[in-house]
Design a protein around this motif. Structure first.
Motif, PDB file in Angstrom:
ATOM      1  N   ARG A   1       5.828  32.026 -33.813  1.00 27.39           N
ATOM      2  CA  ARG A   1       5.961  31.791 -35.246  1.00 27.39           C
ATOM      3  C   ARG A   1       4.849  32.553 -35.958  1.00 27.39           C
ATOM      4  NH1 ARG A   1      10.028  30.261 -33.741  1.00 27.39           N
ATOM      5  NH2 ARG A   1      11.111  28.339 -34.059  1.00 27.39           N
TER       6      ARG A   1
ATOM      7  N   TYR B   1       2.589  33.516 -39.389  1.00 27.44           N
ATOM      8  CA  TYR B   1       2.151  32.901 -40.643  1.00 27.44           C
ATOM      9  C   TYR B   1       1.536  33.999 -41.496  1.00 27.44           C
ATOM     10  CZ  TYR B   1      -0.389  30.118 -44.032  1.00 27.44           C
ATOM     11  OH  TYR B   1      -0.861  29.602 -45.200  1.00 27.44           O
TER      12      TYR B   1
ATOM     13  N   ARG C   1      -4.495  28.208 -47.885  1.00 28.33           N
ATOM     14  CA  ARG C   1      -4.739  27.989 -46.467  1.00 28.33           C
ATOM     15  C   ARG C   1      -4.668  29.325 -45.730  1.00 28.33           C
ATOM     16  NH1 ARG C   1      -0.784  26.361 -42.504  1.00 28.33           N
ATOM     17  NH2 ARG C   1       0.704  26.274 -44.184  1.00 28.33           N
TER      18      ARG C   1
ATOM     19  N   SER D   1      -4.823  29.606 -42.162  1.00 25.15           N
ATOM     20  CA  SER D   1      -4.546  29.443 -40.741  1.00 25.15           C
ATOM     21  C   SER D   1      -3.396  28.463 -40.564  1.00 25.15           C
ATOM     22  CB  SER D   1      -5.784  28.926 -40.011  1.00 25.15           C
ATOM     23  OG  SER D   1      -6.133  27.660 -40.505  1.00 25.15           O
ATOM     24  N   PHE D   2      -2.995  28.301 -39.315  1.00 24.63           N
ATOM     25  CA  PHE D   2      -1.942  27.341 -39.010  1.00 24.63           C
ATOM     26  C   PHE D   2      -2.452  25.917 -39.197  1.00 24.63           C
ATOM     27  CE2 PHE D   2      -0.142  30.939 -36.823  1.00 24.63           C
ATOM     28  CZ  PHE D   2       1.215  30.749 -36.964  1.00 24.63           C
TER      29      PHE D   2
ATOM     30  N   TRP E   1      -1.681  21.714 -38.318  1.00 25.56           N
ATOM     31  CA  TRP E   1      -1.151  21.001 -37.147  1.00 25.56           C
ATOM     32  C   TRP E   1       0.360  20.862 -37.252  1.00 25.56           C
ATOM     33  CZ3 TRP E   1       1.540  16.460 -37.360  1.00 25.56           C
ATOM     34  CH2 TRP E   1       1.469  15.742 -38.557  1.00 25.56           C
ATOM     35  N   THR E   2       0.907  20.801 -38.466  1.00 27.70           N
ATOM     36  CA  THR E   2       2.363  20.680 -38.633  1.00 27.70           C
ATOM     37  C   THR E   2       3.073  21.958 -38.186  1.00 27.70           C
ATOM     38  OG1 THR E   2       2.107  21.343 -40.942  1.00 27.70           O
ATOM     39  CG2 THR E   2       2.239  18.986 -40.490  1.00 27.70           C
ATOM     40  N   ASP E   3       2.427  23.111 -38.361  1.00 25.10           N
ATOM     41  CA  ASP E   3       3.018  24.377 -37.903  1.00 25.10           C
ATOM     42  C   ASP E   3       3.102  24.409 -36.380  1.00 25.10           C
ATOM     43  OD1 ASP E   3       3.207  25.383 -40.545  1.00 25.10           O
ATOM     44  OD2 ASP E   3       1.094  25.973 -40.460  1.00 25.10           O
ATOM     45  N   PHE E   4       2.051  23.951 -35.703  1.00 24.40           N
ATOM     46  CA  PHE E   4       2.069  23.886 -34.234  1.00 24.40           C
ATOM     47  C   PHE E   4       3.100  22.869 -33.749  1.00 24.40           C
ATOM     48  CE2 PHE E   4      -2.261  25.607 -34.832  1.00 24.40           C
ATOM     49  CZ  PHE E   4      -2.118  26.751 -34.070  1.00 24.40           C
ATOM     50  N   ARG E   5       3.189  21.748 -34.441  1.00 28.85           N
ATOM     51  CA  ARG E   5       4.184  20.732 -34.087  1.00 28.85           C
ATOM     52  C   ARG E   5       5.591  21.306 -34.199  1.00 28.85           C
ATOM     53  NH1 ARG E   5       5.101  16.737 -38.631  1.00 28.85           N
ATOM     54  NH2 ARG E   5       6.119  18.621 -39.322  1.00 28.85           N
ATOM     55  N   ASP E   6       5.867  22.023 -35.297  1.00 26.63           N
ATOM     56  CA  ASP E   6       7.188  22.609 -35.492  1.00 26.63           C
ATOM     57  C   ASP E   6       7.508  23.667 -34.433  1.00 26.63           C
ATOM     58  OD1 ASP E   6       7.398  20.963 -37.689  1.00 26.63           O
ATOM     59  OD2 ASP E   6       6.942  22.551 -39.149  1.00 26.63           O
ATOM     60  N   LEU E   7       6.494  24.418 -34.002  1.00 26.26           N
ATOM     61  CA  LEU E   7       6.685  25.400 -32.934  1.00 26.26           C
ATOM     62  C   LEU E   7       7.073  24.711 -31.630  1.00 26.26           C
ATOM     63  CD1 LEU E   7       6.505  28.271 -31.776  1.00 26.26           C
ATOM     64  CD2 LEU E   7       4.059  27.876 -31.462  1.00 26.26           C
TER      65      LEU E   7
END
Length: 68
Positions: A31, A33, A42, A44-45, A47-53
């Motif tokens: 993914r 960004y 913002r 950087s990624f 935690w929601t971006d990592f969760r979605d990945l």
């Protein structure tokens, strides 16, 4: 973080998972960004971006995931 030339957006971050299963070909799920370049935005990624990945990888692979 990767610096790119171009318009106003000059920075790009990428989160990726290298997925291996015995007997199958390896997969790379990622993914990007794009940084907006706006002051206070913002950079950087989250935690929601990592969760979605991880959720996307689980759905795409249709198998349990072990994160190391």
């Amino acid at each position: 973080m990767v610096w790119v030339r171009g318009r106003t957006t000059r920075c790009l971050s990428v989160a990726a998972l290298a997925c291996y299963r015995q007997g199958d070909r390896p997969r790379l799920i990622y993914r990007p960004y794009h940084h907006s370049g706006q002051k206070g935005a913002r950079e950087s990624f989250a935690w929601t971006d990592f969760r979605d990945l991880l959720i996307a990888a689980h759905r795409q692979l249709d198998a349990p995931i072990v994160v190391i």
